[in-house]
Design a protein around this motif. Sequence first.
Motif, PDB file in Angstrom:
ATOM      1  N   SER A   1      11.618  16.727  -6.252  1.00 14.39           N
ATOM      2  CA  SER A   1      10.625  15.899  -6.922  1.00 14.39           C
ATOM      3  C   SER A   1      11.319  14.707  -7.592  1.00 14.39           C
ATOM      4  N   VAL A   2      10.527  13.667  -7.921  1.00 11.24           N
ATOM      5  CA  VAL A   2      11.116  12.463  -8.519  1.00 11.24           C
ATOM      6  C   VAL A   2      10.615  12.260  -9.945  1.00 11.24           C
ATOM      7  N   ASN A   3      11.485  11.690 -10.778  1.00 12.93           N
ATOM      8  CA  ASN A   3      11.118  11.413 -12.162  1.00 12.93           C
ATOM      9  C   ASN A   3      10.139  10.240 -12.222  1.00 12.93           C
ATOM     10  N   PRO A   4       9.275  10.209 -13.240  1.00 14.54           N
ATOM     11  CA  PRO A   4       8.407   9.048 -13.414  1.00 14.54           C
ATOM     12  C   PRO A   4       9.246   7.773 -13.554  1.00 14.54           C
TER      13      PRO A   4
ATOM     14  N   GLY B   1       0.806  -1.224   0.000  1.00 17.19           N
ATOM     15  CA  GLY B   1       0.000   0.000   0.000  1.00 17.19           C
ATOM     16  C   GLY B   1       0.835   1.267   0.000  1.00 17.19           C
ATOM     17  N   THR B   2       2.162   1.115   0.044  1.00 15.37           N
ATOM     18  CA  THR B   2       3.045   2.285   0.026  1.00 15.37           C
ATOM     19  C   THR B   2       2.948   3.013  -1.318  1.00 15.37           C
ATOM     20  N   MET B   3       2.910   4.369  -1.275  1.00 12.47           N
ATOM     21  CA  MET B   3       2.774   5.174  -2.496  1.00 12.47           C
ATOM     22  C   MET B   3       3.851   6.253  -2.525  1.00 12.47           C
ATOM     23  N   LEU B   4       4.380   6.503  -3.730  1.00 13.18           N
ATOM     24  CA  LEU B   4       5.338   7.588  -3.924  1.00 13.18           C
ATOM     25  C   LEU B   4       4.773   8.532  -4.982  1.00 13.18           C
ATOM     26  N   TYR B   5       4.830   9.847  -4.694  1.00  5.85           N
ATOM     27  CA  TYR B   5       4.228  10.831  -5.600  1.00  5.85           C
ATOM     28  C   TYR B   5       5.315  11.654  -6.295  1.00  5.85           C
ATOM     29  N   PRO B   6       4.988  12.219  -7.481  1.00  5.04           N
ATOM     30  CA  PRO B   6       5.996  12.967  -8.245  1.00  5.04           C
ATOM     31  C   PRO B   6       6.628  14.116  -7.459  1.00  5.04           C
TER      32      PRO B   6
ATOM     33  N   SER C   1      13.141 -10.774   6.912  1.00  9.41           N
ATOM     34  CA  SER C   1      13.071 -11.805   7.954  1.00  9.41           C
ATOM     35  C   SER C   1      11.831 -12.632   7.687  1.00  9.41           C
ATOM     36  N   ASN C   2      11.772 -13.800   8.255  1.00 12.96           N
ATOM     37  CA  ASN C   2      10.588 -14.651   8.115  1.00 12.96           C
ATOM     38  C   ASN C   2      10.205 -14.869   6.642  1.00 12.96           C
ATOM     39  N   GLY C   3      11.195 -14.815   5.754  1.00  9.03           N
ATOM     40  CA  GLY C   3      10.924 -15.007   4.335  1.00  9.03           C
ATOM     41  C   GLY C   3      10.255 -13.812   3.672  1.00  9.03           C
ATOM     42  N   VAL C   4      10.240 -12.656   4.342  1.00  8.92           N
ATOM     43  CA  VAL C   4       9.583 -11.465   3.802  1.00  8.92           C
ATOM     44  C   VAL C   4      10.601 -10.339   3.695  1.00  8.92           C
ATOM     45  N   LYS C   5      10.628  -9.667   2.542  1.00 11.15           N
ATOM     46  CA  LYS C   5      11.467  -8.470   2.419  1.00 11.15           C
ATOM     47  C   LYS C   5      10.644  -7.256   2.823  1.00 11.15           C
ATOM     48  N   PHE C   6      11.280  -6.364   3.591  1.00 10.43           N
ATOM     49  CA  PHE C   6      10.552  -5.177   4.075  1.00 10.43           C
ATOM     50  C   PHE C   6      10.577  -4.120   2.988  1.00 10.43           C
ATOM     51  N   GLN C   7      10.012  -4.406   1.833  1.00  5.74           N
ATOM     52  CA  GLN C   7      10.050  -3.441   0.750  1.00  5.74           C
ATOM     53  C   GLN C   7       8.825  -3.554  -0.139  1.00  5.74           C
ATOM     54  N   ALA C   8       8.607  -2.495  -0.932  1.00  2.31           N
ATOM     55  CA  ALA C   8       7.476  -2.458  -1.854  1.00  2.31           C
ATOM     56  C   ALA C   8       7.930  -1.811  -3.158  1.00  2.31           C
ATOM     57  N   GLN C   9       7.354  -2.283  -4.272  1.00  2.47           N
ATOM     58  CA  GLN C   9       7.612  -1.651  -5.569  1.00  2.47           C
ATOM     59  C   GLN C   9       6.553  -0.577  -5.781  1.00  2.47           C
ATOM     60  N   VAL C  10       7.009   0.622  -6.152  1.00  5.17           N
ATOM     61  CA  VAL C  10       6.045   1.701  -6.411  1.00  5.17           C
ATOM     62  C   VAL C  10       6.330   2.302  -7.786  1.00  5.17           C
ATOM     63  N   THR C  11       5.282   2.867  -8.380  1.00  3.83           N
ATOM     64  CA  THR C  11       5.416   3.492  -9.694  1.00  3.83           C
ATOM     65  C   THR C  11       5.023   4.956  -9.592  1.00  3.83           C
ATOM     66  N   VAL C  12       5.874   5.803 -10.115  1.00  5.86           N
ATOM     67  CA  VAL C  12       5.569   7.244 -10.131  1.00  5.86           C
ATOM     68  C   VAL C  12       5.200   7.627 -11.558  1.00  5.86           C
ATOM     69  N   GLY C  13       4.118   8.389 -11.732  1.00  4.69           N
ATOM     70  CA  GLY C  13       3.706   8.900 -13.034  1.00  4.69           C
ATOM     71  C   GLY C  13       2.961   7.878 -13.873  1.00  4.69           C
TER      72      GLY C  13
END
Lengths: 163, 163
Positions: B132-135, B46-51, B151-163
């Motif tokens: 600001s970040v590029n698309p 559910g993590t979001m990154l904005y332009p 840990s526990n077979g889970v990476k503490f990360q998320a893929q996000v798309t800008v633009g």
Amino acid sequence: MALPIIRITLGFMYFSAFLRRVVNMPAKMIPSSPAYVGGKLITFIPHAWLIGGLLEYTIMHPAFLYDFLVAWTVLEAVFGLFLMLGFMSRLSGLVIALLAWGIGLGAAWIGSTCLDEWQIAAVEGAAALVFVFAGSKWLSVDQLLIKKYPNGLKIGRWSLPLW
Amino acid sequence: MNKFVVLLAIALVVSTGYTVVTYQEFFGGFTNLHNYSKTPGYVLTGTMLYPNGTLDLQVANEYGPDTYGGFIVLVQVLNSSVVYQWNASQLGTLPKSEISNEYPLHPAHSDGFALVVPLGQNATVVLHMPFSVNPGKYTVRVYDVDGQYSSNGVKFQAQVTVG
């Protein structure tokens, strides 16, 4: 004869939960306190089994959460004490078994040392269920009741074997 | 067979069933043994990154001990290299207004040293980059105070798309 060895300790596990929350540390039952027991339910959520939705609903409704905690604590106090005294042991055993197994559905995944909560739920549930069938003879209030009412509590034409 | 023996058999099946089924359900005891209660772990779904460089970090603490929370000391936005990161002193001093918690008890908060996320809590933490970040596609990653991002077979990360 040997059953009081487990019955009294098992009862104290539940009766002492009431003592901790009401006598030793009343803050445990105050919703605004950091010690509030209600917060434990949040820690159950990530890997709860079958009751995740119920836990979430309870946490999101603080008034219901408080009532739930009071009701749970009363059940632990009353039936924990009954089990220690050997009073209505068959009924008390059933209630304690349901409390043990019920909390296990939420908490059993927790326990960083020895699968702690799972062991508590499984062992206390099984131990309590024994008293539904064994009742209490020696060192119990029930043995006095059995002498007077050997067939249990009579309601109309039904007799409930509460002891 | 009399009624007592039938009930006793049912109780034996229920009691033993609870023990073995919950052993498998909570710990994979008969297949792949695990204990989710040992090491903290975060889920960033559910993590979001904005332009404009605003990061809505959605962080749920779903693993680890129940009594001590999780401590996040580094948040990174990456593509092929680190685009921007927030260190412990920044995460430890976030204003309350930038953190919103799903559950009212045990809120996530800054404690001066880290971003603290108690077990079971699911928080939205608003972080601002100074540019600001590029698309494009980015990875958002958090590090626990033990230096790990998995840990526990889970990476503490998320893929996000800008633009």
